[in-house]
Design a protein around this motif. Structure first.
Motif, short mmCIF file in Angstrom:
data_model
loop_
_atom_site.label_atom_id
_atom_site.label_comp_id
_atom_site.label_asym_id
_atom_site.label_seq_id
_atom_site.Cartn_x
_atom_site.Cartn_y
_atom_site.Cartn_z
N VAL A 179 0.38 -11.69 -8.28
CA VAL A 179 -0.34 -11.02 -9.43
C VAL A 179 0.16 -9.59 -9.92
O VAL A 179 -0.67 -8.91 -10.43
CB VAL A 179 -1.59 -10.92 -8.53
CG1 VAL A 179 -2.36 -12.28 -8.40
CG2 VAL A 179 -1.56 -10.07 -7.26
N GLY A 180 1.19 -9.02 -9.31
CA GLY A 180 1.82 -7.98 -9.78
C GLY A 180 1.06 -6.73 -9.21
O GLY A 180 1.27 -5.61 -9.86
N SER A 181 0.53 -7.04 -7.90
CA SER A 181 -0.02 -5.76 -7.30
C SER A 181 0.99 -5.10 -6.48
O SER A 181 1.66 -5.67 -5.75
CB SER A 181 -1.34 -6.26 -6.32
OG SER A 181 -2.22 -6.49 -7.17
N ASP A 182 1.06 -3.67 -6.42
CA ASP A 182 1.78 -2.76 -5.90
C ASP A 182 0.99 -2.31 -4.54
O ASP A 182 0.32 -1.50 -4.41
CB ASP A 182 2.33 -1.40 -6.62
CG ASP A 182 3.12 -0.59 -5.98
OD1 ASP A 182 3.15 -0.79 -4.91
OD2 ASP A 182 3.70 -0.01 -6.61
N LEU A 183 1.30 -2.98 -3.31
CA LEU A 183 0.75 -2.62 -1.97
C LEU A 183 0.98 -1.17 -1.64
O LEU A 183 -0.05 -0.70 -1.17
CB LEU A 183 1.42 -3.66 -0.92
CG LEU A 183 0.95 -5.01 -1.01
CD1 LEU A 183 1.37 -5.92 0.18
CD2 LEU A 183 -0.71 -5.37 -1.29
N GLY A 184 2.08 -0.43 -2.04
CA GLY A 184 2.44 0.74 -1.69
C GLY A 184 1.59 1.70 -2.51
O GLY A 184 1.03 2.82 -1.81
N ARG A 185 1.32 1.42 -3.69
CA ARG A 185 0.38 2.19 -4.52
C ARG A 185 -0.94 2.06 -3.85
O ARG A 185 -1.80 3.06 -3.92
CB ARG A 185 0.50 1.75 -6.01
CG ARG A 185 -0.40 2.33 -6.98
CD ARG A 185 -0.47 1.67 -8.10
NE ARG A 185 -1.78 2.14 -8.96
CZ ARG A 185 -1.70 1.82 -10.33
NH1 ARG A 185 -1.00 1.14 -10.91
NH2 ARG A 185 -2.76 2.08 -11.01
N MET A 186 -1.57 0.89 -3.62
CA MET A 186 -2.76 0.73 -3.17
C MET A 186 -2.91 1.19 -1.64
O MET A 186 -4.02 2.21 -1.63
CB MET A 186 -2.91 -0.65 -2.78
CG MET A 186 -3.21 -1.49 -4.20
SD MET A 186 -3.60 -3.43 -3.67
CE MET A 186 -5.29 -3.32 -3.69
N ALA A 187 -1.95 1.49 -0.79
CA ALA A 187 -1.95 2.38 0.42
C ALA A 187 -2.11 3.82 0.09
O ALA A 187 -2.73 4.52 0.88
CB ALA A 187 -0.87 2.02 1.18
N ARG A 188 -1.17 4.24 -0.86
CA ARG A 188 -1.36 5.89 -1.31
C ARG A 188 -2.74 6.10 -1.79
O ARG A 188 -3.36 7.10 -1.55
CB ARG A 188 -0.32 6.09 -2.22
CG ARG A 188 1.12 6.06 -1.69
CD ARG A 188 2.08 6.68 -2.69
NE ARG A 188 2.31 5.98 -3.73
CZ ARG A 188 3.08 4.75 -3.89
NH1 ARG A 188 3.96 4.35 -2.92
NH2 ARG A 188 3.03 4.12 -5.11
N ASP A 189 -3.29 5.23 -2.63
CA ASP A 189 -4.58 5.64 -3.32
C ASP A 189 -5.76 5.37 -2.61
O ASP A 189 -6.59 6.25 -2.47
CB ASP A 189 -4.95 4.33 -4.42
CG ASP A 189 -3.79 4.63 -5.71
OD1 ASP A 189 -3.33 6.05 -5.80
OD2 ASP A 189 -3.98 3.64 -6.58
N ALA A 190 -5.74 4.54 -1.42
CA ALA A 190 -6.61 4.36 -0.32
C ALA A 190 -6.69 5.74 0.57
O ALA A 190 -7.56 6.17 0.93
CB ALA A 190 -6.54 3.12 0.53
#
Length: 226
Positions: A179-190
């Motif tokens: 689905v094109g989700s960046d887990l690293g980005r999600m971790a940083r934003d969280a």
């Protein structure tokens, strides 16, 4: 991927009112909220399987007009039928977990009377949006579940569910490549939104599945009984 922090290095503070009217210790109540399809019911089912041999637990589910989530748990035999109660809210899910909690409180108290003593009651909200939070009069700790298929910008968008829940679960990490989700980005934003509040990234299809969330619940149970 697993980010696990708390304000003081240990479990977050819980309600001081740990007793029922008769003086016996009541169950720890943990609420699970999140958007439709994020994997709340699957997480509840996995938690029941992980914890049921060690703890006495029960579940309250919330749906607007059906018993669908309770029926899913019953079909999968995660707990005996008498340990699963369904609440039909008849309105937006957050109404029954935050604004008028009487139906959920009645379900919780009925379970403690019928199958108690209990160590843990999981209260699952119906699918809601990023503003969903539980009343502190209903639960002692809150888990908010989102999933990578909903977009990797969800942690950045914030909202009370993401920013204030005691634990944020980013579910379905196995879908990220598709689905094109960046887990690293999600971790940083969280991390940016939640500071030291804990975040768990999970895929219930993996071998360790719900292990990190189950460990978090066990920590809260230890603090509750201690």
């Amino acid at each position: 991927m697993h980010l696990d922090h708390s304000h003081d290095g240990g479990p977050a503070a819980l309600s001081a009112d740990a007793h029922r009217p008769d003086g016996t210790r009541r169950a720890l109540r943990v609420g699970l909220g999140g958007p439709v399809g994020s994997g709340k019911t699957a997480t509840v089912a996995a938690l029941c399987r992980a914890l049921r041999d060690r703890f006495s637990l029960a579940v309250v589910t919330n749906d607007i007009y059906t018993r669908e989530d309770a029926e899913f748990l019953l079909r999968n035999a995660v707990l005996p039928p008498e340990r699963i109660q369904a609440v039909e809210t008849g309105a937006c899910p957050h109404t029954a977990i935050r604004d008028d909690i009487s139906a959920n409180l009645e379900a919780v108290e009925d379970l403690e009377e019928a199958v108690g003593p209990l160590d843990l009651i999981l209260v699952e909200s119906g699918g809601d949006n990023l503003t969903a939070t539980f009343s502190k009069g209903l639960v002692d700790a809150q888990i908010f579940v989102i999933d990578v298929a909903g977009g990797d910008d969800i942690p950045r968008k914030g909202g009370p569910g993401v920013t204030t829940a005691d634990l944020l679960v980013v579910n379905k990490t196995d879908l990220a490549p598709y689905v094109g989700s960046d887990l690293g980005r999600m971790a940083r934003d969280a991390k940016e939104q939640r500071a030291e509040l804990p975040v768990v990234f999970q895929s219930l299809r993996s071998e360790d599945g719900v292990d990190a969330v189950a460990a978090w619940v066990r920590e809260r149970l230890a603090a509750w009984t201690g």
